[in-house]
Design an enzyme around this catalytic site. Structure first.
Site, PDB file in Angstrom:
ATOM      1  N   GLU A  18       3.335  29.802  19.313  1.00  0.00           N
ATOM      2  CA  GLU A  18       2.545  30.712  20.136  1.00  0.00           C
ATOM      3  C   GLU A  18       1.062  30.584  19.835  1.00  0.00           C
ATOM      4  O   GLU A  18       0.221  30.619  20.746  1.00  0.00           O
ATOM      5  CB  GLU A  18       3.015  32.153  19.901  1.00  0.00           C
ATOM      6  CG  GLU A  18       2.425  33.184  20.871  1.00  0.00           C
ATOM      7  CD  GLU A  18       1.174  33.886  20.348  1.00  0.00           C
ATOM      8  OE1 GLU A  18       0.642  34.762  21.057  1.00  0.00           O
ATOM      9  OE2 GLU A  18       0.704  33.556  19.234  1.00  0.00           O
ATOM     10  N   GLU A  19       0.737  30.434  18.555  1.00  0.00           N
ATOM     11  CA  GLU A  19      -0.662  30.408  18.133  1.00  0.00           C
ATOM     12  C   GLU A  19      -1.405  29.163  18.604  1.00  0.00           C
ATOM     13  O   GLU A  19      -2.640  29.114  18.526  1.00  0.00           O
ATOM     14  CB  GLU A  19      -0.753  30.502  16.607  1.00  0.00           C
ATOM     15  CG  GLU A  19      -0.190  31.783  16.003  1.00  0.00           C
ATOM     16  CD  GLU A  19      -1.041  33.011  16.286  1.00  0.00           C
ATOM     17  OE1 GLU A  19      -2.031  32.891  17.035  1.00  0.00           O
ATOM     18  OE2 GLU A  19      -0.713  34.088  15.772  1.00  0.00           O
ATOM     19  N   HIS A  78      -5.450  37.475  12.337  1.00  0.00           N
ATOM     20  CA  HIS A  78      -5.990  36.112  12.289  1.00  0.00           C
ATOM     21  C   HIS A  78      -6.865  35.897  11.049  1.00  0.00           C
ATOM     22  O   HIS A  78      -7.865  35.168  11.086  1.00  0.00           O
ATOM     23  CB  HIS A  78      -6.728  35.747  13.582  1.00  0.00           C
ATOM     24  CG  HIS A  78      -5.786  35.309  14.663  1.00  0.00           C
ATOM     25  ND1 HIS A  78      -5.801  34.059  15.209  1.00  0.00           N
ATOM     26  CD2 HIS A  78      -4.753  35.961  15.259  1.00  0.00           C
ATOM     27  CE1 HIS A  78      -4.833  33.952  16.105  1.00  0.00           C
ATOM     28  NE2 HIS A  78      -4.185  35.113  16.156  1.00  0.00           N
ATOM     29  N   HIS A 102       7.029  35.798  18.575  1.00  0.00           N
ATOM     30  CA  HIS A 102       6.717  34.467  18.039  1.00  0.00           C
ATOM     31  C   HIS A 102       6.839  34.462  16.523  1.00  0.00           C
ATOM     32  O   HIS A 102       6.403  35.382  15.835  1.00  0.00           O
ATOM     33  CB  HIS A 102       5.369  33.961  18.534  1.00  0.00           C
ATOM     34  CG  HIS A 102       4.146  34.602  17.976  1.00  0.00           C
ATOM     35  ND1 HIS A 102       3.542  34.174  16.808  1.00  0.00           N
ATOM     36  CD2 HIS A 102       3.362  35.612  18.439  1.00  0.00           C
ATOM     37  CE1 HIS A 102       2.457  34.888  16.576  1.00  0.00           C
ATOM     38  NE2 HIS A 102       2.333  35.773  17.541  1.00  0.00           N
TER      39      HIS A 102
END
Length: 344
Positions: A203-204, A317, A62
């Protein structure tokens, strides 16, 4: 590999705005693919054609990173924002950012009420992002609206740096690490199988690009390339996350407690045998947290033989994270060996 990671890390591309990352990957692969296309969702699909009687395999990495988006401009010219992707609020305060606009990047800093005038009852609490703002230096709303617009994406700004022991630190290593692996596989692979190097989008925020690209390609095999939590630093118990940066690529056997991917015995053996044949160390992981593109690839159409290869990354993250470059390079070695095993 460090040079490639630096370029990928320092290129902005939050979910839904992966254009610059896609352009970079396209430039890297222009001489290493028979076809390169961008689909309606924005996924990049690079194809190396194999023989008709051989299997096809999709390597999905991604392209998007966590970030923010302008949601409101107040009368004093400060920006309010929403989060795009999973970010803890305490990671945001005082971070330098860039607002990506049609006229170029606008620098800013995330601020809040200073501690000097914070009430005692508030000082030990995490400041919610809704109480934060972005200062772009505008004198009022009118000036700010000439600089940015509602809906502009906001990316964190961090320089890529090298550390001892093969470690590197930078922005968006989740998942520019996977992008780097995919690029190197496409450059180095010599196989009769058909290879799809796919840079997936969003994707996130829901694994969206993996769904549409896998449906389109319908490969025989799918390998998601990503990062996972490295638990080799203070504050993490080994039983919570035992993967270590520098101990080898991580082969996932399950993520999200099985709500995402559950790796088949066949794919586990294929991946572990490939690692052994490549002569590299590897780690096995059963995850209890988030999931990856592999979860969606596995269940598209009639089902896809799917695996997940990751590098253990510290501080994912957040605006900056750390990986071991050897783990990234060894992931490429595993895949090159795997390609020998799936093609006759």
């Amino acid at each position: 590999m460090k040079t490639l990671l630096k370029k990928l890390s320092e290129t902005p591309g939050i979910s839904g705005f992966e254009d610059k990352v896609r352009d970079l990957i396209k430039e890297e692969l222009k001489d290493h693919a028979d076809e390169i296309e961008t689909d309606v969702m924005g996924n990049l699909i690079a194809t190396k054609k194999g023989k008709p009687d051989q299997p096809s395999i999709m390597f999905a990495s991604h392209m998007d990173e966590i970030g923010l988006m302008v949601s409101y401009i107040d009368q004093e010219g400060f920006l309010r924002f929403v989060k795009i992707g999973g970010i803890n609020d305490q990671m945001l305060l005082n971070q330098e950012v860039f607002v990506e606009t049609e006229n170029g990047d606008i620098p800013g800093v995330i601020g809040s009420k200073p501690p000097h005038i914070t009430k005692p009852s508030e000082r030990n609490k995490v400041i919610p992002y809704t109480d934060m703002f972005i200062d772009i230096g505008a004198k009022d709303k009118e000036e700010a609206e000439k600089m940015v617009t509602i809906g502009d994406p906001i990316a964190f700004h961090q320089e890529f740096r090298e550390y001892p022991n093969d470690l590197v630190m930078g922005k968006a290593l989740d998942n520019r690490v996977g992008c780097a692996v995919m690029i190197e596989v496409m450059k180095q692979a010599e196989t009769d199988a058909t290879i799809y190097g796919v840079g997936t989008v969003q994707e996130e925020v829901g694994l969206k690009g993996a769904i549409t690209s896998t449906y389109k390609l319908n490969p025989d095999y799918g390998i998601a390339l990503d990062v996972t939590i490295a638990g080799d630093h203070p504050g993490v118990k080994e039983e919570e996350a035992d993967a270590k940066a520098g101990a080898g690529p991580v082969i996932a056997l399950a993520d999200a407690s099985g709500r995402g991917l559950i790796t088949s015995r066949y794919m586990k053996k294929l991946l572990t045998d490939s690692a052994k044949a490549a002569g590299v160390d590897y780690q096995l992981e059963v995850g209890d947290g988030g999931t990856t593109d592999a979860a969606e690839i596995r269940v598209i159409r009639e089902g896809i033989n799917t695996g997940l290869l990751s590098s253990a990354a510290r501080y994912i993250h957040t605006p900056i994270s750390m990986v071991n470059v050897k783990d990234v390079e060894d992931t490429v070695k595993i895949i090159l060996e795997l390609l020998k095993r799936i093609s006759n």
